[in-house]
Design a protein around this motif. Sequence first.
Motif, PDB file in Angstrom:
ATOM      1  N   ASN A 108       0.635  -1.263   0.084  1.00  0.00           N
ATOM      2  CA  ASN A 108       0.084   0.073   0.013  1.00  0.00           C
ATOM      3  C   ASN A 108       0.819   1.154   0.028  1.00  0.00           C
ATOM      4  O   ASN A 108       1.632   1.518   0.995  1.00  0.00           O
ATOM      5  N   TRP A 109       0.809   1.927  -1.075  1.00  0.00           N
ATOM      6  CA  TRP A 109       1.714   3.191  -1.491  1.00  0.00           C
ATOM      7  C   TRP A 109       0.840   4.391  -1.165  1.00  0.00           C
ATOM      8  O   TRP A 109      -0.307   4.348  -1.508  1.00  0.00           O
ATOM      9  N   ASP A 110       1.506   5.368  -0.536  1.00  0.00           N
ATOM     10  CA  ASP A 110       0.971   6.675  -0.266  1.00  0.00           C
ATOM     11  C   ASP A 110       1.852   7.803  -0.686  1.00  0.00           C
ATOM     12  O   ASP A 110       2.936   7.862  -0.325  1.00  0.00           O
ATOM     13  N   PHE A 111       1.776   8.380  -1.768  1.00  0.00           N
ATOM     14  CA  PHE A 111       2.540   9.278  -2.519  1.00  0.00           C
ATOM     15  C   PHE A 111       2.311  10.886  -2.144  1.00  0.00           C
ATOM     16  O   PHE A 111       2.815  11.618  -2.879  1.00  0.00           O
ATOM     17  N   ASP A 112       1.412  11.038  -1.313  1.00  0.00           N
ATOM     18  CA  ASP A 112       1.374  12.645  -0.857  1.00  0.00           C
ATOM     19  C   ASP A 112       0.967  13.398  -1.801  1.00  0.00           C
ATOM     20  O   ASP A 112       1.568  14.369  -1.933  1.00  0.00           O
ATOM     21  N   GLY A 113       0.019  12.985  -2.708  1.00  0.00           N
ATOM     22  CA  GLY A 113      -0.565  13.765  -3.732  1.00  0.00           C
ATOM     23  C   GLY A 113       0.105  14.053  -4.831  1.00  0.00           C
ATOM     24  O   GLY A 113       0.126  14.859  -5.776  1.00  0.00           O
ATOM     25  N   ALA A 114       1.241  13.305  -5.410  1.00  0.00           N
ATOM     26  CA  ALA A 114       2.160  13.201  -6.479  1.00  0.00           C
ATOM     27  C   ALA A 114       1.313  12.837  -7.644  1.00  0.00           C
ATOM     28  O   ALA A 114       0.330  12.075  -7.566  1.00  0.00           O
ATOM     29  N   THR A 115       1.789  13.195  -8.577  1.00  0.00           N
ATOM     30  CA  THR A 115       1.257  12.782  -9.871  1.00  0.00           C
ATOM     31  C   THR A 115       2.074  11.460 -10.288  1.00  0.00           C
ATOM     32  O   THR A 115       3.431  11.440 -10.483  1.00  0.00           O
ATOM     33  N   ILE A 116       1.392  10.188 -10.537  1.00  0.00           N
ATOM     34  CA  ILE A 116       2.086   8.961 -10.988  1.00  0.00           C
ATOM     35  C   ILE A 116       1.976   9.244 -12.583  1.00  0.00           C
ATOM     36  O   ILE A 116       1.083   8.816 -13.306  1.00  0.00           O
ATOM     37  N   ILE A 117       3.368   9.320 -12.835  1.00  0.00           N
ATOM     38  CA  ILE A 117       3.567   9.161 -14.318  1.00  0.00           C
ATOM     39  C   ILE A 117       3.639   7.915 -15.092  1.00  0.00           C
ATOM     40  O   ILE A 117       2.982   7.636 -15.990  1.00  0.00           O
ATOM     41  N   SER A 118       4.268   6.837 -13.957  1.00  0.00           N
ATOM     42  CA  SER A 118       3.808   5.508 -14.412  1.00  0.00           C
ATOM     43  C   SER A 118       4.435   4.742 -13.357  1.00  0.00           C
ATOM     44  O   SER A 118       4.922   5.067 -12.391  1.00  0.00           O
ATOM     45  N   GLY A 119       3.911   3.384 -13.233  1.00  0.00           N
ATOM     46  CA  GLY A 119       4.216   2.496 -12.321  1.00  0.00           C
ATOM     47  C   GLY A 119       2.860   1.633 -11.735  1.00  0.00           C
ATOM     48  O   GLY A 119       1.759   2.693 -11.682  1.00  0.00           O
ATOM     49  N   TYR A 120       2.956   0.629 -11.338  1.00  0.00           N
ATOM     50  CA  TYR A 120       2.025  -0.284 -10.383  1.00  0.00           C
ATOM     51  C   TYR A 120       2.588  -1.100  -9.492  1.00  0.00           C
ATOM     52  O   TYR A 120       3.570  -1.460  -9.584  1.00  0.00           O
ATOM     53  N   GLY A 121       1.751  -1.816  -8.576  1.00  0.00           N
ATOM     54  CA  GLY A 121       2.100  -2.739  -7.800  1.00  0.00           C
ATOM     55  C   GLY A 121       3.325  -2.121  -6.762  1.00  0.00           C
ATOM     56  O   GLY A 121       3.276  -1.180  -6.143  1.00  0.00           O
ATOM     57  N   ILE A 122       4.299  -3.139  -6.834  1.00  0.00           N
ATOM     58  CA  ILE A 122       5.468  -2.738  -5.850  1.00  0.00           C
ATOM     59  C   ILE A 122       6.428  -1.686  -6.714  1.00  0.00           C
ATOM     60  O   ILE A 122       7.333  -1.310  -6.231  1.00  0.00           O
ATOM     61  N   GLY A 123       6.122  -1.504  -8.205  1.00  0.00           N
ATOM     62  CA  GLY A 123       6.893  -0.353  -8.733  1.00  0.00           C
ATOM     63  C   GLY A 123       7.793  -1.001  -9.694  1.00  0.00           C
ATOM     64  O   GLY A 123       7.630  -2.014 -10.060  1.00  0.00           O
ATOM     65  N   PRO A 124       8.821  -0.182 -10.344  1.00  0.00           N
ATOM     66  CA  PRO A 124       9.085   1.168  -9.833  1.00  0.00           C
ATOM     67  C   PRO A 124       8.023   2.246 -10.312  1.00  0.00           C
ATOM     68  O   PRO A 124       7.322   1.935 -11.219  1.00  0.00           O
ATOM     69  N   TYR A 125       8.114   3.399  -9.545  1.00  0.00           N
ATOM     70  CA  TYR A 125       7.097   4.517  -9.750  1.00  0.00           C
ATOM     71  C   TYR A 125       7.825   5.691 -10.315  1.00  0.00           C
ATOM     72  O   TYR A 125       9.098   5.812  -9.916  1.00  0.00           O
TER      73      TYR A 125
END
Length: 402
Positions: A81-98
């Motif tokens: 369970n990831w929390d990126f604090d409002g970041a825009t996810i350009i790419s990535g899912y699951g364990i990543g990379p992001y």
Amino acid sequence: WTPAYGLNSTTIADPTASPTYSITYTVTIADSLGCNAKRNIRVNVLSSPTSNFNISNPAICAGSNTIITYSGIFSPYANYNWDFDGATIISGYGIGPYILSWPDSGVYDITLIVNQLNCDTSTTIRQVTVNPKPDANAGSDIAVCLGNSTTLSATGGSAYYWSPSNGLSATNIYNPVASPILTTIYTVTVVDNRCTNKDNVTVTVVPLPGAYAGNDTAICFGQSTQLSATGGSTYIWTPATWLSSAVISNPVASPVSTITYTVTISDTNACYATDNVIVQVNTTPTSFFNINPSSVCSGNNVNINYSGSAPFGSTYTWDFDGGNIVSGSGAGPYVINFPTGGAYTISLFVNTATCSSDTTIMPITVTQTPNTFAGNDIQICLGGNTSLLATGGSSFSWSPTT
């Protein structure tokens, strides 16, 4: 139960199994009749996943990217369970990379919580500092006249890089001098705290006015000519010598010697250009002459001598009022006579290719020579005498006296 490893009892129906590695247990079950059967059960010991991860760049600029890479112990049975604090996810899912980015500056927490069945939960929190982009300002757009320069002035950072380099005195300072020959859009990259931003400034190159001072001209000494410049909205003539005005397009020039005038013409854009015009002052000939004598008898000679000034090649137009030219041509001197008495005038007009004199007119008085008669020839005897009789005059003088 067998094997006994990890069991708190091997002879009960529900022993507690605490193996440290995956293992298969076999249970032998007997009934009251002495019959028995065997069954197996597999106990998988799952390794505990961790929540470690790496940040490629923990300090980035607003709008830039950073890469989040999971580096913990992976388990296919775990939840990530990831929390990126409002970041825009350009790419990535699951364990990543992001690949992440944040539009605004600030300090952001990246949190990863890993849990697996009833196993312990692992939580990792790391921070990313997002620095603001510099407030890049390349300055206001500006217009310059062709051939002129302007100083650019950028603000907002600690380092500056300009492009293109055409017409710039330097590309790595905040205030280069720009001297483009064509309208150019300059881009400045402003750097501050390792963050960059860009801004543009347009330098518009304004063509120079089509300055025209008019054609070269020639005048005679003592005359004037009107100059006529075109191509702009304001006009300044230099030198101002012999001009009726030095700040109009069409001053009257009255030079006493050949001179070159320069006109500086500016337009509504404050651009200026210059042009020259030559006013050639030619010598004006004079037509003065002397008559000697100014009173003569008819048939006697008169000397005419030119006393004026004229350049070589001038044309002399004489009018002797019917007098006979004994000798002389061009400027003279002349010898003339008049066959009959009367009041006569002699005039002279001198002109060059460009200039002409006034006409000089001088009088001459010609007295009619008397119609004299000494009488007919006569013969006398030696020792005799005779009376002579002259006519045609008022006074008489005989010679010889013997």
